[in-house]
Scaffold this active site. Structure first.
Site, PDB file in Angstrom:
ATOM      1  N   SER A  19     -18.341 131.311-108.545  1.00 47.09           N
ATOM      2  CA  SER A  19     -18.208 130.571-109.989  1.00 47.09           C
ATOM      3  C   SER A  19     -17.783 131.492-110.606  1.00 47.09           C
ATOM      4  O   SER A  19     -18.360 132.747-111.511  1.00 47.09           O
ATOM      5  CB  SER A  19     -19.657 129.684-109.781  1.00 47.09           C
ATOM      6  OG  SER A  19     -20.929 131.139-110.373  1.00 47.09           O
ATOM      7  N   LYS A  91     -33.054 134.341-111.804  1.00 48.09           N
ATOM      8  CA  LYS A  91     -34.580 133.570-111.438  1.00 48.09           C
ATOM      9  C   LYS A  91     -33.230 133.538-109.784  1.00 48.09           C
ATOM     10  O   LYS A  91     -34.118 132.283-109.113  1.00 48.09           O
ATOM     11  CB  LYS A  91     -33.741 132.531-111.963  1.00 48.09           C
ATOM     12  CG  LYS A  91     -32.058 131.644-112.247  1.00 48.09           C
ATOM     13  CD  LYS A  91     -32.144 130.279-112.987  1.00 48.09           C
ATOM     14  CE  LYS A  91     -30.785 129.439-113.495  1.00 48.09           C
ATOM     15  NZ  LYS A  91     -30.779 128.262-114.074  1.00 48.09           N
ATOM     16  N   ASP A  92     -32.084 133.560-108.857  1.00 48.81           N
ATOM     17  CA  ASP A  92     -31.488 133.110-107.629  1.00 48.81           C
ATOM     18  C   ASP A  92     -32.604 134.742-107.167  1.00 48.81           C
ATOM     19  O   ASP A  92     -32.060 134.358-105.643  1.00 48.81           O
ATOM     20  CB  ASP A  92     -30.181 133.155-107.488  1.00 48.81           C
ATOM     21  CG  ASP A  92     -29.772 132.134-108.832  1.00 48.81           C
ATOM     22  OD1 ASP A  92     -30.409 131.197-108.328  1.00 48.81           O
ATOM     23  OD2 ASP A  92     -28.564 132.344-108.902  1.00 48.81           O
ATOM     24  N   THR A 135     -30.913 117.142-110.974  1.00 52.03           N
ATOM     25  CA  THR A 135     -31.780 118.371-110.826  1.00 52.03           C
ATOM     26  C   THR A 135     -31.745 118.737-109.886  1.00 52.03           C
ATOM     27  O   THR A 135     -31.998 117.981-108.736  1.00 52.03           O
ATOM     28  CB  THR A 135     -32.360 118.565-112.008  1.00 52.03           C
ATOM     29  OG1 THR A 135     -32.890 119.890-111.762  1.00 52.03           O
ATOM     30  CG2 THR A 135     -33.140 118.071-111.581  1.00 52.03           C
ATOM     31  N   SER A 137     -33.565 121.435-109.258  1.00 50.35           N
ATOM     32  CA  SER A 137     -34.567 122.435-109.873  1.00 50.35           C
ATOM     33  C   SER A 137     -35.978 121.891-109.277  1.00 50.35           C
ATOM     34  O   SER A 137     -36.135 120.690-110.029  1.00 50.35           O
ATOM     35  CB  SER A 137     -34.335 122.922-110.897  1.00 50.35           C
ATOM     36  OG  SER A 137     -35.682 123.842-110.991  1.00 50.35           O
ATOM     37  N   LEU A 138     -36.389 122.122-108.420  1.00 48.71           N
ATOM     38  CA  LEU A 138     -37.675 121.559-107.478  1.00 48.71           C
ATOM     39  C   LEU A 138     -39.042 121.887-109.406  1.00 48.71           C
ATOM     40  O   LEU A 138     -39.627 121.305-109.844  1.00 48.71           O
ATOM     41  CB  LEU A 138     -38.372 122.200-107.209  1.00 48.71           C
ATOM     42  CG  LEU A 138     -37.928 121.815-105.621  1.00 48.71           C
ATOM     43  CD1 LEU A 138     -38.131 121.921-104.865  1.00 48.71           C
ATOM     44  CD2 LEU A 138     -37.155 120.433-105.370  1.00 48.71           C
ATOM     45  N   ARG A 139     -38.524 123.153-109.911  1.00 53.03           N
ATOM     46  CA  ARG A 139     -39.041 123.163-111.224  1.00 53.03           C
ATOM     47  C   ARG A 139     -39.129 122.130-112.264  1.00 53.03           C
ATOM     48  O   ARG A 139     -39.684 121.697-112.799  1.00 53.03           O
ATOM     49  CB  ARG A 139     -38.992 124.898-111.913  1.00 53.03           C
ATOM     50  CG  ARG A 139     -38.591 124.457-113.259  1.00 53.03           C
ATOM     51  CD  ARG A 139     -39.215 126.195-114.086  1.00 53.03           C
ATOM     52  NE  ARG A 139     -37.409 126.487-113.807  1.00 53.03           N
ATOM     53  CZ  ARG A 139     -36.902 125.484-115.051  1.00 53.03           C
ATOM     54  NH1 ARG A 139     -37.655 124.942-115.839  1.00 53.03           N
ATOM     55  NH2 ARG A 139     -35.294 125.742-115.285  1.00 53.03           N
ATOM     56  N   ARG A 140     -37.452 121.961-113.116  1.00 49.74           N
ATOM     57  CA  ARG A 140     -37.187 121.292-113.620  1.00 49.74           C
ATOM     58  C   ARG A 140     -37.853 119.062-113.341  1.00 49.74           C
ATOM     59  O   ARG A 140     -37.510 118.780-113.831  1.00 49.74           O
ATOM     60  CB  ARG A 140     -35.514 121.096-114.211  1.00 49.74           C
ATOM     61  CG  ARG A 140     -35.246 122.285-114.764  1.00 49.74           C
ATOM     62  CD  ARG A 140     -33.830 122.710-114.359  1.00 49.74           C
ATOM     63  NE  ARG A 140     -33.431 123.483-115.259  1.00 49.74           N
ATOM     64  CZ  ARG A 140     -32.000 124.270-114.842  1.00 49.74           C
ATOM     65  NH1 ARG A 140     -31.910 124.078-114.275  1.00 49.74           N
ATOM     66  NH2 ARG A 140     -32.286 125.330-115.869  1.00 49.74           N
ATOM     67  N   ARG A 157     -26.530 118.883-106.862  1.00 51.10           N
ATOM     68  CA  ARG A 157     -26.644 120.723-106.524  1.00 51.10           C
ATOM     69  C   ARG A 157     -25.032 120.679-107.058  1.00 51.10           C
ATOM     70  O   ARG A 157     -24.083 119.831-106.844  1.00 51.10           O
ATOM     71  CB  ARG A 157     -26.350 121.241-105.215  1.00 51.10           C
ATOM     72  CG  ARG A 157     -27.464 120.880-104.419  1.00 51.10           C
ATOM     73  CD  ARG A 157     -27.951 121.866-104.142  1.00 51.10           C
ATOM     74  NE  ARG A 157     -27.216 123.171-104.255  1.00 51.10           N
ATOM     75  CZ  ARG A 157     -27.054 123.430-103.028  1.00 51.10           C
ATOM     76  NH1 ARG A 157     -27.703 122.959-101.911  1.00 51.10           N
ATOM     77  NH2 ARG A 157     -26.153 125.060-102.369  1.00 51.10           N
ATOM     78  N   GLY A 158     -24.801 122.463-106.654  1.00 53.17           N
ATOM     79  CA  GLY A 158     -23.730 122.931-107.082  1.00 53.17           C
ATOM     80  C   GLY A 158     -23.018 123.883-108.533  1.00 53.17           C
ATOM     81  O   GLY A 158     -24.304 123.939-108.690  1.00 53.17           O
ATOM     82  N   ASN A 159     -22.601 123.844-108.249  1.00 52.35           N
ATOM     83  CA  ASN A 159     -22.008 125.173-110.318  1.00 52.35           C
ATOM     84  C   ASN A 159     -22.269 124.919-111.233  1.00 52.35           C
ATOM     85  O   ASN A 159     -22.085 123.093-111.230  1.00 52.35           O
ATOM     86  CB  ASN A 159     -21.643 126.144-109.680  1.00 52.35           C
ATOM     87  CG  ASN A 159     -20.232 125.370-109.759  1.00 52.35           C
ATOM     88  OD1 ASN A 159     -19.701 124.599-110.682  1.00 52.35           O
ATOM     89  ND2 ASN A 159     -18.842 125.896-109.016  1.00 52.35           N
ATOM     90  N   GLN A 161     -19.852 124.526-113.614  1.00 51.45           N
ATOM     91  CA  GLN A 161     -18.767 122.875-113.438  1.00 51.45           C
ATOM     92  C   GLN A 161     -19.032 121.988-112.895  1.00 51.45           C
ATOM     93  O   GLN A 161     -18.688 120.612-113.088  1.00 51.45           O
ATOM     94  CB  GLN A 161     -17.618 123.848-113.333  1.00 51.45           C
ATOM     95  CG  GLN A 161     -17.027 124.323-114.427  1.00 51.45           C
ATOM     96  CD  GLN A 161     -17.634 125.769-114.340  1.00 51.45           C
ATOM     97  OE1 GLN A 161     -18.882 126.735-113.892  1.00 51.45           O
ATOM     98  NE2 GLN A 161     -18.254 126.854-115.609  1.00 51.45           N
ATOM     99  N   THR A 162     -19.487 122.090-111.232  1.00 50.51           N
ATOM    100  CA  THR A 162     -19.239 121.193-110.489  1.00 50.51           C
ATOM    101  C   THR A 162     -20.341 119.653-111.201  1.00 50.51           C
ATOM    102  O   THR A 162     -20.667 118.991-111.190  1.00 50.51           O
ATOM    103  CB  THR A 162     -19.738 120.818-109.197  1.00 50.51           C
ATOM    104  OG1 THR A 162     -19.226 122.536-108.592  1.00 50.51           O
ATOM    105  CG2 THR A 162     -19.950 120.018-108.148  1.00 50.51           C
ATOM    106  N   ARG A 163     -21.439 120.130-112.103  1.00 50.14           N
ATOM    107  CA  ARG A 163     -22.639 119.430-112.102  1.00 50.14           C
ATOM    108  C   ARG A 163     -22.057 118.966-113.722  1.00 50.14           C
ATOM    109  O   ARG A 163     -22.289 117.887-113.849  1.00 50.14           O
ATOM    110  CB  ARG A 163     -24.161 120.326-112.201  1.00 50.14           C
ATOM    111  CG  ARG A 163     -24.955 120.295-111.143  1.00 50.14           C
ATOM    112  CD  ARG A 163     -25.834 121.243-111.488  1.00 50.14           C
ATOM    113  NE  ARG A 163     -25.686 122.774-111.094  1.00 50.14           N
ATOM    114  CZ  ARG A 163     -26.761 123.125-112.147  1.00 50.14           C
ATOM    115  NH1 ARG A 163     -28.413 123.290-112.405  1.00 50.14           N
ATOM    116  NH2 ARG A 163     -26.403 125.446-112.179  1.00 50.14           N
ATOM    117  N   CYS A 250     -37.692 128.737-103.802  1.00 59.10           N
ATOM    118  CA  CYS A 250     -36.704 127.220-103.834  1.00 59.10           C
ATOM    119  C   CYS A 250     -37.080 125.934-103.484  1.00 59.10           C
ATOM    120  O   CYS A 250     -37.438 124.769-104.072  1.00 59.10           O
ATOM    121  CB  CYS A 250     -35.665 127.030-103.948  1.00 59.10           C
ATOM    122  SG  CYS A 250     -34.635 128.341-105.004  1.00 59.10           S
TER     123      CYS A 250
END
Length: 315
Positions: A19, A91-92, A135, A137-140, A157-159, A161-163, A250
């Site tokens: 990415s 964070k990943d 989103t 992210s389960l946290r968000r 989902r996605g990088n 730019q995709t989002r 995750c």
């Protein structure tokens, strides 16, 4: 013993996802190593590796395996000798590395905050009831539902730019991204507002870049020591100890942040029910050298308060 440095004929191979953000992080690593040892960029080779997490974009991460999906293939290539180091968004990263690999080098941390992104709205408080927010992210998601249970949340989902493209296409009215990623890509044009950590605690290790290596590669260890940022390492030791004790992945909504002032460390942690109906948090200060122990102790305290079934899926 003299350190054998890489050269264009024998480059140091840097593994990364493909990415734009992952590449920017790999380029920063190359630049710092190049500067530290007065080497040309040609002494380093960027090797792009596609991971399972990059290939499967139509399902939530919790359904296909969690954080390791963004690292497995890269780590396999490092163990086999196809690459020498790997550059990761921390964070990943799972809290345990495969046998034979070490993650002990961190670059100076970027902005840790989340960014609220919307082409038509200036902030979370301005969104009307029923507005769709995207989103992955389960946290968000849990933090959003805690604050605004009247909003609808969809999978995104996605990088980066995709989002942003999904936002442009109207799949959602707003989303969240990390300020660090936007800053590293110089994306000043993105309509965003930073969310202060007092309002929304970030993911553990958000904004940090980690560099993984083979444990027995002493040459690489010596090179990486020259670009390691000690304060970032101290902060992540506390945050990742907190995450490890919680068995965070995750699949669990967890937030955590460590900040340093002189020799004192402040650690904040939060766990949330997946549906956002409840959150439990804590805030402690300690000496820097006690950070990892403080992180683990905070996790145990929050787990005791949460009790069994706290992370069960009810969304």
């Amino acid at each position: 013993m003299t350190l054998t440095l890489p050269d264009p004929a024998h480059p140091l191979k840097i593994g990364t996802r493909g990415s734009p953000l992952a590449l920017a992080q790999a380029y920063e690593t190359r630049e710092r190593l190049s500067r530290a040892f007065d080497l040309s960029e040609e002494a380093f080779e960027i090797v792009v590796i596609k991971t399972t997490g990059d290939k499967i974009l139509d399902r939530p991460l919790k359904e296909i395996g969690g954080k390791g999906l963004f690292t497995r293939e890269i780590e396999e290539d490092m163990l086999s000798g196809k690459i020498d180091i790997a550059v990761h968004s921390m964070k990943d990263m799972p809290t345990i590395q495969p046998e034979g690999l070490l993650l002990d080098t961190y670059l100076p941390r970027e902005d840790v905050r989340d960014a609220f992104i919307s082409p038509r709205s200036g902030g979370l408080a301005e969104l009307a009831a029923g507005t769709v927010v995207g989103t992955s992210s389960l946290r968000r998601k849990a933090q959003l539902k805690l604050r605004r249970p009247d909003l609808e949340v969809v999978e995104f989902r996605g990088n980066l730019q995709t989002r942003l493209k999904k936002l442009e296409d109207g799949v959602a009215e707003a989303t969240f991204l990390a300020m660090a990623g936007l800053n590293r890509l110089g994306m000043d044009e993105v309509p965003k507002s930073a969310i202060e950590v007092e309002d929304m605690l970030p993911a553990v290790a958000q904004g940090a870049i980690g560099i993984e290596r083979r444990a027995d590669d002493t040459r690489v260890a010596e090179m990486l020591a020259a670009i390691h940022d000690g304060p970032t390492g101290d902060r992540l030791a506390a945050e990742r100890s907190f995450l490890a004790e919680l068995d965070g992945s995750c699949e669990t909504p967890i937030a955590g942040l460590c900040e340093l002032t002189g020799g004192t460390m402040r650690l904040r942690g939060e766990v949330l029910r997946p549906d956002g109906s409840e959150a439990i948090d804590d805030d402690v200060s300690c000496a820097v050298e006690d950070g990892a122990d403080a992180g683990a102790e905070m996790a145990r305290k929050l787990l005791a308060q949460a009790g069994p079934g706290f992370f069960d899926w009810r969304t």
